[in-house]
Write an enzyme that holds these catalytic residues in place. Structure first.
Site, mmCIF file in Angstrom:
data_model
loop_
_atom_site.group_PDB
_atom_site.id
_atom_site.type_symbol
_atom_site.label_atom_id
_atom_site.label_comp_id
_atom_site.label_asym_id
_atom_site.label_seq_id
_atom_site.Cartn_x
_atom_site.Cartn_y
_atom_site.Cartn_z
ATOM 1 N N LYS A 1 34.099 -22.585 7.319
ATOM 2 C CA LYS A 1 33.035 -22.904 6.368
ATOM 3 C C LYS A 1 32.055 -21.745 6.382
ATOM 4 O O LYS A 1 31.951 -20.996 7.352
ATOM 5 C CB LYS A 1 32.317 -24.197 6.754
ATOM 6 C CG LYS A 1 31.676 -24.922 5.584
ATOM 7 C CD LYS A 1 32.696 -25.686 4.760
ATOM 8 C CE LYS A 1 32.018 -26.423 3.611
ATOM 9 N NZ LYS A 1 32.957 -27.241 2.833
ATOM 10 N N ASP B 1 31.528 -24.626 -2.941
ATOM 11 C CA ASP B 1 30.896 -25.813 -2.362
ATOM 12 C C ASP B 1 29.585 -25.977 -3.137
ATOM 13 O O ASP B 1 29.452 -25.462 -4.251
ATOM 14 C CB ASP B 1 30.669 -25.628 -0.854
ATOM 15 C CG ASP B 1 30.337 -26.943 -0.139
ATOM 16 O OD1 ASP B 1 31.274 -27.686 0.181
ATOM 17 O OD2 ASP B 1 29.141 -27.218 0.081
#
Length: 443
Positions: free
Chosen positions: A125, A165
């Site tokens: 991430k 995202d």
């Protein structure tokens, strides 16, 4: 002290101030205690000690110049948490709330979410405390180019494949991909969520929202029920919420609410998906504009929608948006099922309340795995230099989400806690990663 509690103590000692990461890791470790008790070999191999530490963590500055010629500096992150079952895979988030704790929590959860898809992808991430809202296209381009100038050194189509995202949509992915191509002189599938004209996958935009509904439908069908005729409350009005609304209506449900950070809209006749898309995707307005288009709608400023009577609640906004009082309100108003479309939107206290009051709870790592599933399918299409139709991708997504539900339900039953989908998701996701780590030795 149990093995799991020893690891929690270690994490608390070595990650002070990282509240989101500690919340996620504590909840996960405590939930898999039955799995750890059944596998003493994991303690001998220090498997949890290795699992909770990222394999690599990169922090870098991102300097860029705004439209007035002023130099700005942000902080970027990429955490490559676990590669036991495949290359690192996980999104980039551009939002003022991004910090080390948030990125670590998201990357840690990604390990088990990616494992549940049954696709060969590890977990990572990243992101930056940059806020694209209010910025010109030129400023966003300059920022993305600077961000990629640092990031390109540590990613690759067989190493680490970021996606979008929060705050990173098709525009940002395009600028990031263009800079990667310019620097490396390579045209490869190093990012997912790309535009269809340069290697993107059909159904990627819809994937997380559609996947959430496919998961809920599979769960209800296992109870000889369905979404048809159910009243649904949804929070959020971004990508996940919009396409959860769309697919829920296709399944015959009535969605009563959507929200943003300013408040929520309640429409007793059901949210109109076309109006919602016009406001949030085309005009990018605040959600209160909805009431100007629909006379049956009411707007509640500064509130969340969890006091609206419903059968199904789908939090699709942000972390920790369902608190214990919200859980009590949902229970009082007849809710039978909560499934998470966002990452960690429900506090541990609220989850426990749902479980104690027989409300079915579908955790995010299972329920919102649709996005990363289609991202992995995009990776496959890029490697093969081919594309699949929308119908093909959508059907694969539906199958993946159904399999996730049945796999986690079976895992919960195996550990003598039938219906505990939190245990089931954590156990099923963990065991696949643990087996791979054990097979690969101490690395």
């Amino acid at each position: 002290m149990s093995y799991g509690e020893k690891i929690i103590s270690y994490l608390e000692e070595n990650n002070r101030g990282q509240s989101e990461f500690l919340q996620a890791s504590r909840s996960f470790i405590r939930s898999i205690e039955p799995v750890l008790n059944a596998h003493p070999e994991y303690q001998n191999a220090a498997l949890l000690e290795r699992l909770v530490e990222p394999e690599r963590l990169y922090v870098f500055r991102v300097p860029w110049v705004d439209d007035r010629g002023k130099v700005r500096v942000n902080r970027g992150y990429r955490i490559q948490f676990n590669s036991a079952i495949g290359p690192y895979k996980g999104g980039l988030r551009f939002h003022p709330s991004v910090n080390l704790s948030v990125v670590k929590f998201l990357a840690f959860e990604q390990i088990f979410k990616n494992s549940l898809t049954s696709l060969p992808i590890g977990a990572g991430k990243g992101g930056c405390n940059f806020n694209p809202k209010g910025k010109s296209d030129n400023e966003i381009m300059h920022f993305c180019q600077s961000f990629m100038t640092s990031l390109y050194r540590v990613i690759g189509e067989d190493t680490d494949v970021p996606a979008g995202d929060v705050g990173v949509g098709s525009k940002e992915i395009g600028y990031l991909f263009g800079q990667y191509k310019r620097i490396t002189n390579k045209y490869v599938g190093v990012l997912t969520g790309k535009g269809l004209s340069y290697g993107g996958s059909l159904a990627r935009t819809e994937a997380t929202g559609y996947g959430l509904i496919y998961f809920v439908q599979a769960l209800l069908e296992s109870m000889d029920s369905s979404l048809h005729g159910k009243n649904v409350v949804i929070s959020g009005s971004g990508n996940v919420a919009i396409y959860a609304v769309e697919k829920a209506f296709e399944m015959g449900a009535k969605v009563l609410t959507v929200s943003d950070s300013s408040g929520f809209v309640y429409d007793k006749d059901g949210i109109d998906i076309e109006i919602l898309k016009e406001i949030k995707e085309k005009k990018r307005d605040r959600i209160y504009e909805y009431v100007n288009h629909k006379k049956t709608a009411e707007y509640f400023p500064g509130q969340r929608p969890w006091n609206i009577p419903c059968d199904v609640a789908l939090p699709c906004a942000t972390q920790n948006e369902i608190l214990i009082d919200d859980a009590k309100e949902l229970c009082k108003n007849g809710c039978i099922l909560v499934a998470e479309g966002a990452n960690m939107p429900t506090t541990p206290e609220a989850i426990k309340y749902f479980q104690n009051n027989k409300i079915i709870f579908g955790p995010a790592k299972a329920a919102n795995a649709g996005g990363v599933s289609v991202s992995a399918l995009e990776m496959s299409q890029n490697s093969q230099r081919m594309s699949k139709s929308f119908v093909q991708v959508d059907k694969l997504l539906e199958n993946i989400m159904e399999n996730i539900y049945y796999n986690i339900a079976d895992a919960a039953e195996e550990y003598n806690d039938k219906g505990n989908l939190v245990l089931g998701a954590n156990a099923a996701g963990f065991l696949k990663v643990a087996d791979a780590m054990m097979a690969q030795g101490v690395v």
